[in-house]
Design a protein around this motif. Sequence first.
Motif, short mmCIF file in Angstrom:
data_model
loop_
_atom_site.label_atom_id
_atom_site.label_comp_id
_atom_site.label_asym_id
_atom_site.label_seq_id
_atom_site.Cartn_x
_atom_site.Cartn_y
_atom_site.Cartn_z
N UNK A 15 30.25 29.64 47.94
CA UNK A 15 28.93 29.02 48.04
C UNK A 15 28.71 28.50 49.46
N UNK A 16 27.53 28.79 50.00
CA UNK A 16 27.12 28.25 51.30
C UNK A 16 25.69 27.77 51.16
N UNK A 17 25.42 26.54 51.57
CA UNK A 17 24.06 26.04 51.45
C UNK A 17 23.15 26.70 52.48
N UNK A 71 31.64 39.73 43.70
CA UNK A 71 31.82 39.46 42.28
C UNK A 71 32.86 38.36 42.08
N UNK A 72 32.72 37.64 40.98
CA UNK A 72 33.78 36.72 40.59
C UNK A 72 35.02 37.53 40.21
N UNK A 73 36.18 37.26 40.82
CA UNK A 73 37.36 38.08 40.56
C UNK A 73 37.95 37.90 39.17
N UNK A 74 37.80 36.71 38.61
CA UNK A 74 38.40 36.41 37.30
C UNK A 74 37.45 35.53 36.49
N UNK A 75 37.25 35.89 35.24
CA UNK A 75 36.50 35.03 34.31
C UNK A 75 37.43 34.75 33.14
N UNK A 76 38.06 33.55 33.14
CA UNK A 76 39.10 33.25 32.15
C UNK A 76 38.95 31.86 31.54
N UNK A 77 37.77 31.29 31.68
CA UNK A 77 37.58 29.95 31.14
C UNK A 77 38.09 28.85 32.04
N UNK A 78 38.68 29.23 33.18
CA UNK A 78 39.19 28.23 34.12
C UNK A 78 38.19 27.95 35.23
N UNK A 115 35.87 28.09 38.50
CA UNK A 115 35.06 29.09 39.21
C UNK A 115 35.70 29.37 40.56
N UNK A 116 36.10 30.61 40.82
CA UNK A 116 36.85 30.90 42.04
C UNK A 116 35.98 30.97 43.30
N UNK A 117 34.88 31.73 43.24
CA UNK A 117 34.10 31.97 44.45
C UNK A 117 32.74 31.26 44.48
N UNK A 118 31.97 31.42 43.43
CA UNK A 118 30.59 30.92 43.42
C UNK A 118 29.76 31.55 44.55
N UNK A 119 30.00 32.84 44.76
CA UNK A 119 29.29 33.56 45.81
C UNK A 119 27.82 33.78 45.48
N UNK A 120 27.53 34.02 44.20
CA UNK A 120 26.16 34.36 43.80
C UNK A 120 25.19 33.22 44.04
N UNK A 121 25.64 32.00 43.79
CA UNK A 121 24.76 30.86 44.05
C UNK A 121 24.42 30.77 45.53
N UNK A 122 25.41 31.04 46.37
CA UNK A 122 25.15 31.03 47.81
C UNK A 122 24.13 32.07 48.21
N UNK A 123 24.15 33.21 47.53
CA UNK A 123 23.17 34.25 47.84
C UNK A 123 21.75 33.80 47.51
N UNK A 181 17.98 43.21 53.27
CA UNK A 181 18.64 44.01 52.26
C UNK A 181 19.65 43.16 51.51
N UNK A 182 19.97 43.57 50.28
CA UNK A 182 20.89 42.78 49.46
C UNK A 182 21.78 43.69 48.62
N UNK A 183 23.07 43.32 48.53
CA UNK A 183 24.01 44.05 47.66
C UNK A 183 24.89 43.06 46.91
N UNK A 184 25.31 43.47 45.72
CA UNK A 184 26.19 42.67 44.88
C UNK A 184 27.34 43.54 44.40
#
Length: 402
Positions: free
Chosen positions: A28-30, A51-58, A60-68, A84-87
């Motif tokens: 995440x970056x404001x 992408x989030x590398x792991x979704x295991x109920x623990x 949040x590793x990256x939170x990249x999408x919110x930064x986007x 342009x945008x890519x995910x």
Amino acid sequence: MLLTMDSLNQFLDKLINPSLLIVQNITFANAVYITEIVQRFDCPILLWTLREPVIDGGRLRLNSLTGAYSAGNVLLNFRNKNFEYIYGSPDEDSIISKISATIKSAKIVHDLKHVNITSVGHTPEGFGFGRALDVEIAKYFGATLYSIEVRELIDKAKTFSTEECLDYIKDFENTCTNYENIDPNNILDYARLLKAYKDYAVDNKIDVLSSRCWPDFFVSYGTPVCGVLSKLNDLGIYASCESDTFGALSMYMAGKLSGSATFFGDPVSLDEEENTITYWHCGMAACSLSTENKANIGVHPNRKIGPVMDFGCKPTDRATIFRIGKDETGQFRFFIFSGEILDKPKQFLGTSLVIKTDRNSKSIVDNSIKDGWEPHFVIAYSDITEELKILGSMLGLKVIEY
């Protein structure tokens, strides 16, 4: 990784006039980060979310999408959605393809600033859609437009001796067939004219050229310019006929993105059952587009004077039809659709190819006529639709895909 504003600014200080910035949200970056970037640089931006590398109920590793989302909001306000945008992850085919297309398009935008275009003569009556102003070419595309009169090149061609043109005649005979049926005087005049055009282009560093053709070269010179323009395209000088400057610029963009010569022609026939559209012109196409090892030569279908190109163009599994045009308000726009060039013989006297369209051919014709598109189109021997859509966005132009 640039995780503080200080580290970001130290990195940005090292950049010198970039042509493209890829901004990857590792976490995440404001909005402060992307704001600093767009305030410093006025160049295309590709925003990349991981992408989030792991979704295991623990945790949040990256939170990249919110930064986007934070970055996208800033880019909306600063660039009016012009980015342009890519995910996805770096090893995904769609990500690799989009990054590649974006880099190719950004290079075109960069290179256009160094492109020289020449308009040889005025458009014929009723063909004003191809006429360009130097200021609009510079404003919207960054290129430089020059203009000369047809008589200048005709007069120059008349000064060349036979000996000065022997290499051009030899090349003509090595790359073309059926030239034996053309008046030798016309072949010599073709060679003289080709030397005049090529010398002018080389001496003035011309990359793109649109040339008047009829009636001048029939009545004032006695030999058509069709073969000359065809050969220029094989030499890497993007050349259109009927003084269509925007057609020639379309050839440049499509040729650079596809890496090969393009076809320039009119839509002349529609086959609803076959789902095809036929494109044709009266004698102009790069020799390298011929289905045979040598390009067939003929005479102009109306004036019965040669040499002109006279063949059906080679097939390809993927092709793109493209045009830089203007809407009813005078704003520039891109025309795009894709398809397959079929293995078809010459359809009419001159040069032709038959496109089997990906979508309904009749709808494409109906809608593009209603939308007022100009009658000249460029066909690229590759699927460059993604690159052209990105390029249109980078140039701030409307893109219409049929």
